[in-house]
Design an enzyme around this catalytic site. Structure first.
Site, short mmCIF file in Angstrom:
data_model
loop_
_atom_site.label_atom_id
_atom_site.label_comp_id
_atom_site.label_asym_id
_atom_site.label_seq_id
_atom_site.Cartn_x
_atom_site.Cartn_y
_atom_site.Cartn_z
CD GLU A 1 0.76 2.49 -9.85
OE1 GLU A 1 -0.44 2.27 -10.17
OE2 GLU A 1 1.27 2.06 -8.82
CB CYS B 1 -0.98 -0.97 -8.71
SG CYS B 1 -1.52 0.27 -7.53
#
Length: 496
Positions: free
Chosen positions: A264, A298
């Site tokens: 990720e 994020c």
């Protein structure tokens, strides 16, 4: 609080030890790595600068111990995970204190991260028992040309040694999101914590140590990425890499070789606002989604794409809420706290200067003191500005005015990122069509992007990642299929 009480074993002098072979150790390098407090900009902690030989030793032990751990009953694995989760929650204050000092996370949010991490570990234990406790049975005559002469039994078996690399912003939670699935699935795990957040990770690992996991099953190797980073990710003893962070992950994926990857790597999460949206709801979610933990997430909203007809009203509502945000040290539970490092603050400032030079409207005065940057909404941002495309990882939020939903979708999809996004509208049909058109791993309807609850799938498209996270997906990813086929001398049909 750090390194005291039950944690006294993990520090010697002013340097925290690393964890290997079930013991807390000093590195043979004789060197340490300083961890800078983002608020004071002074050295807060020091950790061991481990050597490549110490990495080799941890890997060698992990390989041996994993073979025995794989033979440990599922219920016993789950029992130990539940115990670790309880210890983690019991000592949440000490771990949260590390987060406050290492990454300037507000005190209340730091406690929440630790408690959430304990819940995640317990859920892993429960889900793993359910998921891995079932196999699959196939018969051969479902495929044309075959009689029922073959019985196929499939089960999920561990991969071996998992290398886990969490990021600074959720060092504990995103470490246990890798540790929990790895251990319940029968794997060993080597943890390389981020420098900022390493001490919190060491405290967390001690909770697993106290829970009584086999010696050598878990290691926590600290040190400079420049010295042991590539050595770890390219190590022949690694059977899987789970990484959360920035574009470093792209380099890792190119070097990793034939091992499964879970990556990720950040995002430029777009928030599309249509004319019929509830603008009060949008404004609240923009504040939560764009400015919580100073935008260092994020899944933070990174760009607002709002229809021109409602843009003025939305900007006014957001500005009113920005004015109420508190700015200051994390110990005071301020809404906006210092970003993690001076280099991060400088990068953010570069984006701000570029936007100013190219004509963006500053809704607040840009203000910075050290690593502390005040929240800033930038209106009338144009596609030629860096802030329209780059991920600031700070409390800076651009507003791009659009004339159609298609224009917003196009901007979203033109990004090299594709982690999450959101759309605000009262029309569920439009929301679904826009969600389907947005090239992002998750689309939130009428809410800000978010990772979680932790059992939800979490994945990025394009440069935002490889594979999918979430507890169930992580357990599956950290296993492989083993098949046994029973061959019968003649066809056999049940009750036939």
């Amino acid at each position: 609080m750090a390194g005291s009480g039950v944690y006294a074993d993990i520090i010697e002098g002013d340097v925290f030890k690393y964890y290997s072979d079930g013991e807390w150790k000093k590195s043979s390098s004789g060197k340490s790595v300083a961890i800078i407090n983002p608020t004071t900009r002074m050295t807060q902690f020091k950790v061991q600068a481990c050597t490549q030989e110490e990495v080799n030793k941890a890997m060698e032990t992990a390989k041996k111990v994993q073979k025995q751990w794989a033979k440990t009953p599922l219920w016993k694995r789950a029992e130990l995970l539940h115990k670790a989760a309880a210890i983690l929650k019991e000592h949440k204050a000490a771990i949260a204190d590390c987060l406050v000092k290492e990454i300037a996370k507000p005190a209340k949010d730091s406690v929440t991260e630790v408690v959430r991490s304990g819940d995640l570990v317990s859920y892993c234990a429960e889900e793993g028992v359910r998921l891995l406790g079932e196999g699959k049975f196939l018969v051969s005559d479902s495929f044309p040309g075959n009689e029922r002469t073959k019985y196929c039994l499939t089960s999920k078996i561990p991969l071996g040694v998992i290398l886990a690399i969490p990021p600074f912003n959720y060092p504990v939670n995103l470490a246990v999101s890798k540790i929990g699935p790895a251990l319940i699935a029968g794997n060993a795990l080597v943890l390389k914590p981020p420098t900022q957040g390493a001490v919190a990770c060491l405290h967390m690992v001690h909770c697993f140590h106290l829970a009584g996991f086999p010696k050598g099953l878990i290691s926590c190797i600290t040190g400079k990425g420049s010295e042991i980073g590539d050595f770890l990710t390219m190590h022949p003893g690694v059977n899987c890499i789970s990484f959360t962070g920035g574009d470093t992950g792209i380099a890792i994926s190119k070097k990793a070789g034939m091992v499964p990857l879970q990556m990720e790597l950040g995002g430029k999460d777009a928030c599309i606002v249509l004319e019929d949206a509830d603008l009060d709801l949008v404004a609240s979610n923009v504040i939560k989604g764009g400015f919580s933990y100073s935008g260092q997430r994020c899944t933070a909203i990174k760009v607002i794409l709002v229809m021109q007809s409602v843009a003025d009203t939305l900007v006014e509502k957001v500005n009113a809420k920005v004015a109420k945000l508190t700015v200051g040290p994390p110990e005071d539970n301020s809404d906006i706290t210092p970003v993690v490092s001076e280099s991060s603050a400088n990068f953010i400032e570069g984006l701000v200067k570029d936007a100013k030079e190219k004509g963006a409207t500053f809704c607040q005065e840009y203000k910075r003191e050290g690593n502390l940057i005040w929240p800033l909404l930038l209106d009338n941002v144009k596609p030629d500005m860096r802030i329209a495309w780059e991920e600031p990882f700070g409390p800076i939020l651009p507003v791009i005015r659009i004339n159609s939903a298609e224009e917003g979708i196009h901007h979203c999809n033109a990004s090299n990122f594709g982690l999450q996004g959101c759309v605000f509208t009262r029309d569920i049909n439009k929301a679904m069509l826009i969600s389907d058109a947005m090239e992002s791993g998750t689309i939130q309807i009428n809410s800000a992007p978010a990772r979680g609850p932790d059992h939800f799938p979490f994945q990025g498209l394009k440069d935002s990642g490889i594979g999918s996270q979430g507890i169930t997906n992580s357990i599956n990813m950290m296993t492989k299929i083993k098949t046994t086929v029973i061959n019968l001398p003649s066809p056999s049909y049940t009750m036939g």
